[in-house]
Design an enzyme around this catalytic site. Structure first.
Site, short mmCIF file in Angstrom:
data_model
loop_
_atom_site.label_atom_id
_atom_site.label_comp_id
_atom_site.label_asym_id
_atom_site.label_seq_id
_atom_site.Cartn_x
_atom_site.Cartn_y
_atom_site.Cartn_z
N ARG A 1 0.84 -1.19 0.00
CA ARG A 1 0.00 0.00 0.00
C ARG A 1 0.88 1.25 0.00
O ARG A 1 2.01 1.21 0.47
CB ARG A 1 -0.97 0.05 1.18
N GLU B 1 -6.25 7.41 7.73
CA GLU B 1 -5.20 8.25 8.32
C GLU B 1 -4.63 9.24 7.30
O GLU B 1 -4.17 10.32 7.64
CB GLU B 1 -4.09 7.35 8.84
N ARG C 1 -5.42 5.66 0.77
CA ARG C 1 -4.48 4.55 0.83
C ARG C 1 -4.78 3.69 -0.39
O ARG C 1 -5.90 3.19 -0.53
CB ARG C 1 -4.64 3.74 2.12
N CYS D 1 1.20 10.89 9.13
CA CYS D 1 2.15 10.44 10.16
C CYS D 1 3.57 10.49 9.60
O CYS D 1 3.83 9.97 8.51
CB CYS D 1 1.82 9.02 10.60
N THR E 1 5.88 8.65 10.26
CA THR E 1 6.40 7.29 10.04
C THR E 1 6.18 6.84 8.60
O THR E 1 6.85 5.92 8.14
CB THR E 1 5.72 6.28 10.97
N ARG F 1 3.80 0.62 2.79
CA ARG F 1 4.02 -0.57 3.60
C ARG F 1 3.83 -1.77 2.69
O ARG F 1 2.82 -1.87 2.02
CB ARG F 1 3.06 -0.67 4.77
N ARG G 1 3.30 -7.22 13.13
CA ARG G 1 1.99 -6.78 13.61
C ARG G 1 1.01 -7.95 13.58
O ARG G 1 1.31 -9.01 13.02
CB ARG G 1 1.49 -5.63 12.73
N GLU H 1 -2.34 -2.91 12.59
CA GLU H 1 -1.76 -2.23 13.75
C GLU H 1 -2.62 -2.44 15.01
O GLU H 1 -3.85 -2.43 14.93
CB GLU H 1 -1.70 -0.74 13.44
#
Ligand code: ADP
Ligand code: DAR
Length: 370
Positions: free
Chosen positions: A122, A230, A234, A278, A280, A287, A318, A323
């Site tokens: 993703r 988020e 995505r 984020c 991250t 990811r 995970r 998550e």
């Protein structure tokens, strides 16, 4: 008010040294900001202040935040991603020339002795003309969803991407009931209820749930686009198999189609690459993951051993629900490279393949040693 919040951050920083945003907050830098910028920066940190157990502890709320608050975010990025401050990110989806690839360039899990597994890649994107999810109004969220529904009409007309949009927005013509929603979450297609995530709630990212949220799904269910999680989007490809190139290449092609839709302008930074909520996810927003059974390494019912082995390999472990979820009853865990910034998209998928090989070897060692 400002002196109170600075005193609160100072106290939290001492008690929660692992909270990167609090650790990187500099009161002297903060004092140089205008009242408007002070308020904006505190909003970015609110999730980490309200949830001091955060690892990152902050989210960007405007596409320009990373540049507007560079003295802060450059420290945060350097500490989390373990890269020098001020380093410039480069994006590259081309696997050719990536170090450590098999001679034929095929990342085939079967060569590692693995069966067909669930593979997912993703990437996140945010439209540059909207605030990031942490600062959107309900109207912004509805407007963004409507803009994306018009874009999906173009995908629906394409054989390899055609499908349908499932909206969570009450009254939307594509809205679905709770039963269908839960079915899609259980299939790992739709995202979880954001109201249950205290980090996203404190960041303002979960606000107005479920308005402006939904998921586009291709007919073969191998290509999905989340709307309003988020990040604004995505873009996801997922399939069962052994060849990572297939799911990576499909995402590369699908993203090129989405990026080519007229009117969709994404937020990028010359220094930081893809702009995400984020830090991250900054840089690639990518990811790449595989769900792999590790029954020996998880024989104690936890992921502790897998995490201890995976971390030095640059891998995140995970649960099977993503998550903050537990590992599978059969020991299946979600493995993905931790790096997303100052690494290219191609290097991420190559790192996943190398990481799986090393982790599989550790799992097999348990068989030998008992
Ligand atoms: P992200 O991975 O995009 O950051 P999450 O961690 O919330 O988002 O995971 C989103 C969903 O994707 C979850 O339901 C999770 O189980 C699913 N998922 C992640 N990787 C895989 C995979 N390799 N195979 C199947 N489902 C996956
Ligand atoms: N709990 C937050 C999330 C950090 C990474 N996960 C994301 N972005 N989904 C934290 O700051 O620890």
């Amino acid at each position: 008010m400002t002196s109170n919040i600075i005193a609160k951050i100072k106290a939290l920083k001492a008690d929660w040294p692992g909270n990167i945003a609090l650790a990187c907050f500099d009161p002297d830098y903060f004092a140089t900001l205008s009242e408007n910028h002070k308020a904006r920066l505190l909003k970015c940190l609110n999730s980490g202040i309200e949830n001091p157990d955060s690892e990152m502890g902050c989210y960007a709320c405007q596409p320009s935040d990373y540049d507007d608050f560079k003295p802060f975010f450059s420290k945060v990025l350097a500490r989390y991603h373990k890269v020098p401050e001020g380093v410039r990110h480069v994006n590259d989806w081309n696997l050719k020339g990536v170090a450590g690839l098999p001679a034929d360039g095929v990342l085939d899990l079967a060569r590692l002795g693995l069966p067909a597994l669930s593979m997912r890649v993703r990437t996140g994107r945010n439209l540059r003309d909207f605030p990031l999810p942490g600062s959107m109004t309900r109207e912004d969220r509805i407007h963004l969803e409507q803009k994306m529904m018009a874009a999906f009409d173009k995908l629906i007309a394409m054989p390899e991407y055609g499908g349908r949009y499932y909206s969570l927005t009450p009254g939307n013509p594509c809205s679905i009931d709770d039963t269908k929603y839960r079915e899609l979450v259980d299939e790992h297609i739709m995202f979880k209820n954001m109201d249950n995530d205290r980090y996203l709630t404190a960041a303002g990212i979960a606000a107005d749930w479920p308005h402006g949220r939904g998921c586009y799904v291709s007919a073969d269910r191998g290509f999905t686009i989340w709307v309003g999680e988020e990040d604004h989007l995505r873009i996801i490809c997922m399939q069962r198999g052994t060849i990572l190139n297939e799911v990576f290449d499909r995402l590369k092609s699908a993203f090129a189609v989405v990026e080519g839709v007229e009117g969709l302008e994404f937020a990028y930074s010359v220094d930081y690459g893809v702009v995400t909520s984020c830090p991250t996810n900054l840089g690639t927003g990518m990811r790449a993951s595989v769900h792999i059974p590790l029954p020996n390494l998880t024989a104690d019912g936890t992921d502790s051993r897998a995490v201890a082995l995976a971390r030095p390999l640059g891998l995140s472990v995970r649960g099977v629900g993503g998550e903050h979820t537990p590992i599978g009853a059969d020991g299946t865990v979600d493995i993905s490279p931790s790096a997303r910034f100052c690494i290219t998209e191609a290097e991420i998928v190559a790192a996943l393949y190398r990481g799986i090989a090393l982790l599989k070897a550790e799992e097999d060692k348990c068989n030998l040693t008992g």
